[in-house]
Motif scaffolding. Structure first.
Motif, PDB file in Angstrom:
ATOM      1  N   CYS A   3       0.853  -1.201   0.000  1.00  0.00           N
ATOM      2  CA  CYS A   3       0.000   0.000   0.000  1.00  0.00           C
ATOM      3  C   CYS A   3       0.885   1.248   0.000  1.00  0.00           C
ATOM      4  O   CYS A   3       1.817   1.345   0.797  1.00  0.00           O
ATOM      5  CB  CYS A   3      -0.886  -0.035   1.244  1.00  0.00           C
ATOM      6  SG  CYS A   3      -1.806   1.475   1.513  1.00  0.00           S
ATOM      7  N   VAL A  55      -1.935  -1.089  -3.895  1.00  0.00           N
ATOM      8  CA  VAL A  55      -3.106  -0.217  -3.787  1.00  0.00           C
ATOM      9  C   VAL A  55      -2.598   1.160  -3.376  1.00  0.00           C
ATOM     10  O   VAL A  55      -1.835   1.275  -2.407  1.00  0.00           O
ATOM     11  CB  VAL A  55      -4.125  -0.728  -2.745  1.00  0.00           C
ATOM     12  CG1 VAL A  55      -5.247   0.287  -2.557  1.00  0.00           C
ATOM     13  CG2 VAL A  55      -4.698  -2.059  -3.168  1.00  0.00           C
ATOM     14  N   THR A  57      -3.321   4.879  -1.919  1.00  0.00           N
ATOM     15  CA  THR A  57      -4.320   5.670  -1.210  1.00  0.00           C
ATOM     16  C   THR A  57      -3.774   7.082  -0.956  1.00  0.00           C
ATOM     17  O   THR A  57      -2.614   7.372  -1.270  1.00  0.00           O
ATOM     18  CB  THR A  57      -4.808   5.002   0.090  1.00  0.00           C
ATOM     19  OG1 THR A  57      -5.924   5.745   0.592  1.00  0.00           O
ATOM     20  CG2 THR A  57      -3.722   4.927   1.147  1.00  0.00           C
ATOM     21  N   CYS A  69      -7.678   9.882 -10.840  1.00  0.00           N
ATOM     22  CA  CYS A  69      -8.099   8.473 -10.771  1.00  0.00           C
ATOM     23  C   CYS A  69      -8.172   7.859 -12.170  1.00  0.00           C
ATOM     24  O   CYS A  69      -7.819   6.682 -12.353  1.00  0.00           O
ATOM     25  CB  CYS A  69      -9.424   8.354 -10.027  1.00  0.00           C
ATOM     26  SG  CYS A  69      -9.239   8.775  -8.274  1.00  0.00           S
ATOM     27  N   GLN A  73      -5.964   4.684 -13.489  1.00  0.00           N
ATOM     28  CA  GLN A  73      -6.613   3.532 -14.114  1.00  0.00           C
ATOM     29  C   GLN A  73      -5.903   3.189 -15.424  1.00  0.00           C
ATOM     30  O   GLN A  73      -5.620   2.033 -15.704  1.00  0.00           O
ATOM     31  CB  GLN A  73      -8.072   3.876 -14.376  1.00  0.00           C
ATOM     32  CG  GLN A  73      -8.931   2.650 -14.592  1.00  0.00           C
ATOM     33  CD  GLN A  73     -10.405   3.001 -14.594  1.00  0.00           C
ATOM     34  OE1 GLN A  73     -10.776   4.149 -14.863  1.00  0.00           O
ATOM     35  NE2 GLN A  73     -11.250   2.025 -14.307  1.00  0.00           N
ATOM     36  N   PRO A  78      -4.384   0.170  -9.097  1.00  0.00           N
ATOM     37  CA  PRO A  78      -5.628   0.203  -8.312  1.00  0.00           C
ATOM     38  C   PRO A  78      -5.528   1.262  -7.211  1.00  0.00           C
ATOM     39  O   PRO A  78      -4.454   1.456  -6.645  1.00  0.00           O
ATOM     40  CB  PRO A  78      -5.703  -1.197  -7.692  1.00  0.00           C
ATOM     41  CG  PRO A  78      -4.717  -2.033  -8.461  1.00  0.00           C
ATOM     42  CD  PRO A  78      -3.667  -1.108  -8.944  1.00  0.00           C
ATOM     43  N   GLU A  79      -6.619   1.970  -6.960  1.00  0.00           N
ATOM     44  CA  GLU A  79      -6.580   3.027  -5.944  1.00  0.00           C
ATOM     45  C   GLU A  79      -7.722   2.873  -4.951  1.00  0.00           C
ATOM     46  O   GLU A  79      -8.759   2.321  -5.289  1.00  0.00           O
ATOM     47  CB  GLU A  79      -6.606   4.418  -6.595  1.00  0.00           C
ATOM     48  CG  GLU A  79      -7.767   4.699  -7.527  1.00  0.00           C
ATOM     49  CD  GLU A  79      -9.019   5.235  -6.874  1.00  0.00           C
ATOM     50  OE1 GLU A  79      -9.001   5.548  -5.672  1.00  0.00           O
ATOM     51  OE2 GLU A  79     -10.040   5.334  -7.571  1.00  0.00           O
ATOM     52  N   ASP A  80      -7.477   3.373  -3.754  1.00  0.00           N
ATOM     53  CA  ASP A  80      -8.506   3.427  -2.726  1.00  0.00           C
ATOM     54  C   ASP A  80      -8.345   4.774  -2.013  1.00  0.00           C
ATOM     55  O   ASP A  80      -8.138   4.834  -0.802  1.00  0.00           O
ATOM     56  CB  ASP A  80      -8.330   2.232  -1.770  1.00  0.00           C
ATOM     57  CG  ASP A  80      -9.541   2.064  -0.860  1.00  0.00           C
ATOM     58  OD1 ASP A  80     -10.535   2.793  -1.056  1.00  0.00           O
ATOM     59  OD2 ASP A  80      -9.491   1.221   0.053  1.00  0.00           O
ATOM     60  N   ARG A  83     -12.022  10.466  -0.886  1.00  0.00           N
ATOM     61  CA  ARG A  83     -12.539  11.623  -1.638  1.00  0.00           C
ATOM     62  C   ARG A  83     -12.761  12.793  -0.686  1.00  0.00           C
ATOM     63  O   ARG A  83     -13.440  12.621   0.326  1.00  0.00           O
ATOM     64  CB  ARG A  83     -13.871  11.252  -2.311  1.00  0.00           C
ATOM     65  CG  ARG A  83     -13.749  10.722  -3.735  1.00  0.00           C
ATOM     66  CD  ARG A  83     -13.056   9.389  -3.814  1.00  0.00           C
ATOM     67  NE  ARG A  83     -12.876   8.946  -5.204  1.00  0.00           N
ATOM     68  CZ  ARG A  83     -12.091   7.930  -5.549  1.00  0.00           C
ATOM     69  NH1 ARG A  83     -11.407   7.252  -4.635  1.00  0.00           N
ATOM     70  NH2 ARG A  83     -11.977   7.579  -6.813  1.00  0.00           N
ATOM     71  N   ARG A 122      -8.998   4.548   6.829  1.00  0.00           N
ATOM     72  CA  ARG A 122      -8.815   3.837   5.563  1.00  0.00           C
ATOM     73  C   ARG A 122      -7.437   3.168   5.525  1.00  0.00           C
ATOM     74  O   ARG A 122      -7.296   2.011   5.153  1.00  0.00           O
ATOM     75  CB  ARG A 122      -8.932   4.833   4.396  1.00  0.00           C
ATOM     76  CG  ARG A 122      -8.790   4.260   2.991  1.00  0.00           C
ATOM     77  CD  ARG A 122     -10.075   3.633   2.488  1.00  0.00           C
ATOM     78  NE  ARG A 122     -11.199   4.547   2.613  1.00  0.00           N
ATOM     79  CZ  ARG A 122     -11.676   5.297   1.617  1.00  0.00           C
ATOM     80  NH1 ARG A 122     -11.146   5.201   0.418  1.00  0.00           N
ATOM     81  NH2 ARG A 122     -12.706   6.100   1.797  1.00  0.00           N
ATOM     82  N   LEU A 126      -6.330  -0.782   5.310  1.00  0.00           N
ATOM     83  CA  LEU A 126      -5.463  -1.299   4.234  1.00  0.00           C
ATOM     84  C   LEU A 126      -4.209  -1.954   4.826  1.00  0.00           C
ATOM     85  O   LEU A 126      -3.757  -3.006   4.347  1.00  0.00           O
ATOM     86  CB  LEU A 126      -5.043  -0.166   3.285  1.00  0.00           C
ATOM     87  CG  LEU A 126      -6.137   0.356   2.345  1.00  0.00           C
ATOM     88  CD1 LEU A 126      -5.718   1.684   1.716  1.00  0.00           C
ATOM     89  CD2 LEU A 126      -6.442  -0.665   1.251  1.00  0.00           C
TER      90      LEU A 126
END
Lengths: 310, 310
Positions: A3, A55, A57, A69, A73, A78-80, A83, A122, A126
């Motif tokens: 992460c 991932v 973040t 984002c 992509q 991959p993102e988390d 917002r 978050r 993760l």
């Protein structure tokens, strides 16, 4: 899974102009390339290039956040991201006809305490699944050095290895939270220790001192002169093969991503250094910031000498 | 209702930096202000400030396009933009500690033939309801000078007055489509006529010549020296009261919006000039590009002398 955390992500805009940059005039940009920017995102790209799951973040907001984002992509990252209300910032790099680069870094716009709390939550969720977490770069307005160090602490308390790659007061405060690894350059480690660090031997001493202070693995990058690593196993020096540098930008971030991969794969500390230096050198061969080719990285890692110096 | 057309809209980013802009370095931006930019949008703001109904059209795309529409909404400007695939461009204005402004204008990204056809259709449907249309500024990649002139022709064929405010080959080709009004500066009109236009008398001659060529109303802006207008009623000179200029950027665009309002209100030609010059002068008193205060505009219009010189 690895992460990466980028609290102050940006849309990096590369502007190409034909002549020299003339202050006080209006210049037409020939072309403009947008990239999802920030040290943590370069590290994430390095992890993906190494073939490991990642991932990303951090905070994203508004229309630039949506664009960021989309760009991730396209890059297959991959993102988390959390917002937030504030628009994600832009950073502009003007590349002129004299091959000179002039950068304008926007400050990150205000993030609220509630938004930071969501970020922390978050990240901890993760980190529970991650084998390694990297926390990279600067912070937007509204996030204090203590908040930042608190993230390191949170990850460490869960027993997850945490690499911290930042500078200034964020690094100073961050090392006190005992990250698993830090990767300062000579200026940055000198600032933490309150003295000038210029030579290889001063770098080795400084790294050992920071290691004794409670950071498991201290890597000091020396640019073309390689890197020093201080850890329980000793103090090591890595010397990469000489190469024709095309673009060194992002090679430190690549090194962080590669170290995370090496840790996840359970390599020994000297092997971690060799592997990470191979990837960082390979990054210097690509004109794109934070991009490299795994074949180059393998070849350069094989050519890298790691020797124990203490 | 007045309709303004901005084919090459942008997010205008104003960067404030503390010291001078130093080429080849990394500069931290103190703050960054985003504005919905483009000459047509400044004209639209002027129309709204005068208290008349306005609709802004043009191309917007992607995430910057969404941001642009949000910014217009915040400014209270109704829009009917054509949504396209390409991202809306940004333009960056760096304002440094030496009060020097350095601008970077991104080119507009490619618009397809089908997207331009939709624009043309949208404009003609708006022009059917509009009392005046203004077509302003440059074009993105994929739109030719002939396409641009075709919009002027389309609006004119419907009998709707059309003000064209652009430069270079777009203006050269555009005047051949007989817009109701053009508003070049001395450089621009000189370029169309293929000779240097520097003095007031040369400006008057040039304006008369372009008017005879089929443009109903030719206004040549002379900056601090006022403006010249050639039309069927004669050649006129407008002299605005002396003011302490704060920021002149956008005053030409304001003048175009104000002329549209003056035409809609059925003013005589000399009164149109006086009214538009009042608004343009008022714009110079505000530090914000394309913003002015109606009270200032009224006072300055009252102080503006319009005299017939031919």
């Amino acid at each position: 899974m690895i992460c990466t955390v980028t609290l102050n992500a940006s849309i990096d805009k590369a502007y190409r102009i034909s002549g020299g940059l003339e202050v006080g005039t209006v210049m037409r940009v020939l072309d403009c390339t947008d990239t999802a920017g920030g040290k943590g995102l370069n590290a994430a790209r390095a992890v993906a290039t190494c073939g490991e799951r990642v991932v990303a973040t951090g905070f994203v907001g508004g229309n630039n956040g949506r664009l960021l984002c989309e760009l991730l992509q396209r890059d297959g990252i991959p993102e988390d991201f959390v917002r937030v209300t504030a628009e994600t910032r832009c950073c502009v790099n003007v590349l002129d006809g004299n091959e000179t680069s002039t950068e304008f870094l926007e400050p990150g716009r205000e993030v609220s305490a509630a938004e930071f709390a969501r970020m922390r939550e978050r990240l901890l969720s993760l980190a529970a699944e991650a084998s390694v977490v990297t926390i990279d770069g600067s912070v937007p307005h509204g996030v204090s050095p203590d908040d930042y160090a608190g993230l390191v602490e949170g990850v460490r308390n869960m027993g997850t290895p945490c690499i911290l790659d930042t500078s200034g007061v964020l690094l100073e405060r961050g090392v006190k939270a005992h990250p698993t690894m830090v990767k300062p350059n000579t200026d940055e480690i000198g600032q933490i220790l309150g003295r000038k660090v210029t030579s290889m031997s001063e770098g080795a001493e400084a790294a050992a001192e920071l290691h004794e202070g409670g950071v498991e693995q201290v890597v000091v990058s020396l640019g073309g002169d390689g890197a020093i690593m201080a850890c329980d196993e000793g103090v090591f020096r890595g010397i990469a093969p000489k190469i024709e540098v095309v673009n060194p930008v992002g090679s430190g971030d690549t090194m962080v991503g590669a170290f995370a991969v090496a840790m996840e794969r359970g390599m020994t500390k000297p092997e971690q250094l060799r592997f990470a230096m191979g990837c960082a050198s390979a990054n210097c061969l690509s004109k794109y910031t934070g991009h490299f080719n795994m074949k180059d990285a393998k070849r350069l890692a094989e050519g890298t000498r790691v020797e124990r110096i203490d």
